[in-house]
Design a protein around this motif. Structure first.
Motif, short mmCIF file in Angstrom:
data_model
loop_
_atom_site.label_atom_id
_atom_site.label_comp_id
_atom_site.label_asym_id
_atom_site.label_seq_id
_atom_site.Cartn_x
_atom_site.Cartn_y
_atom_site.Cartn_z
N ALA A 41 0.90 -1.18 -0.08
CA ALA A 41 -0.03 0.09 -0.07
C ALA A 41 0.61 1.19 -0.06
CB ALA A 41 -0.84 0.03 1.14
N LEU A 42 1.88 1.37 0.88
CA LEU A 42 2.82 2.34 0.87
C LEU A 42 3.65 2.54 -0.67
CD1 LEU A 42 4.29 1.90 4.30
CD2 LEU A 42 2.77 3.69 3.72
N LEU A 43 3.91 1.55 -1.19
CA LEU A 43 4.61 1.75 -2.47
C LEU A 43 3.54 2.16 -3.57
CD1 LEU A 43 6.60 -1.57 -2.48
CD2 LEU A 43 7.47 0.68 -2.37
N TRP A 44 2.28 1.68 -3.34
CA TRP A 44 1.15 2.20 -4.25
C TRP A 44 1.25 3.66 -4.02
CZ3 TRP A 44 -3.57 4.77 -2.95
CH2 TRP A 44 -4.39 4.75 -3.91
N MET A 45 1.18 4.20 -2.65
CA MET A 45 0.96 5.57 -2.49
C MET A 45 2.20 6.38 -3.07
SD MET A 45 -0.03 5.67 1.30
CE MET A 45 0.51 7.57 1.64
N ASP A 52 1.35 11.61 -12.71
CA ASP A 52 0.93 13.26 -12.84
C ASP A 52 -0.50 13.47 -12.10
OD1 ASP A 52 -1.00 10.92 -14.03
OD2 ASP A 52 -1.23 12.21 -15.89
N GLN A 53 -0.79 12.45 -11.27
CA GLN A 53 -1.80 12.83 -10.20
C GLN A 53 -1.38 13.14 -8.76
OE1 GLN A 53 -4.18 9.17 -10.50
NE2 GLN A 53 -5.04 9.77 -12.45
N GLY A 54 -0.07 13.19 -8.89
CA GLY A 54 0.61 13.25 -7.65
C GLY A 54 -0.20 14.44 -6.57
#
Length: 89
Positions: A41-45, A52-54
């Motif tokens: 989950a942290l890697l997905w974050m 580009d949605q960061g």
């Protein structure tokens, strides 16, 4: 105390506080303390923040976190740094 000891204690405190946020968010209970799931989950974050949605994700997550901290303050629930081990029973 030596400089390296002071820095090590600062780092340790920082890591403990970050771990506390994982617990506070309910992630540990929701994943059954599955470290692989939590890391995933942290890697997905991290990937989301690099995309580009960061910018939008960071704004959304920051607002949600600030709201949670405000609710915690309003209800006088102890924060991680204020909580004592004997209060958790």
């Amino acid at each position: 105390m030596r400089t390296w000891q002071v820095e090590r204690r600062k780092r340790t405190r920082h890591l403990i506080e970050l771990g506390g946020l994982v617990v506070k968010a309910g992630i540990v209970d929701l994943t059954g303390d599955d470290r692989a799931t939590i890391l995933g989950a942290l890697l997905w974050m991290a990937d989301k923040l690099k995309s580009d949605q960061g910018k939008q994700a960071r704004a959304l997550w920051a607002a949600k976190g600030k709201q949670a901290f405000a609710v915690e303050r309003a209800t006088d629930a102890p924060t991680i740094s204020q909580e004592r081990p004997w209060d958790r029973a």
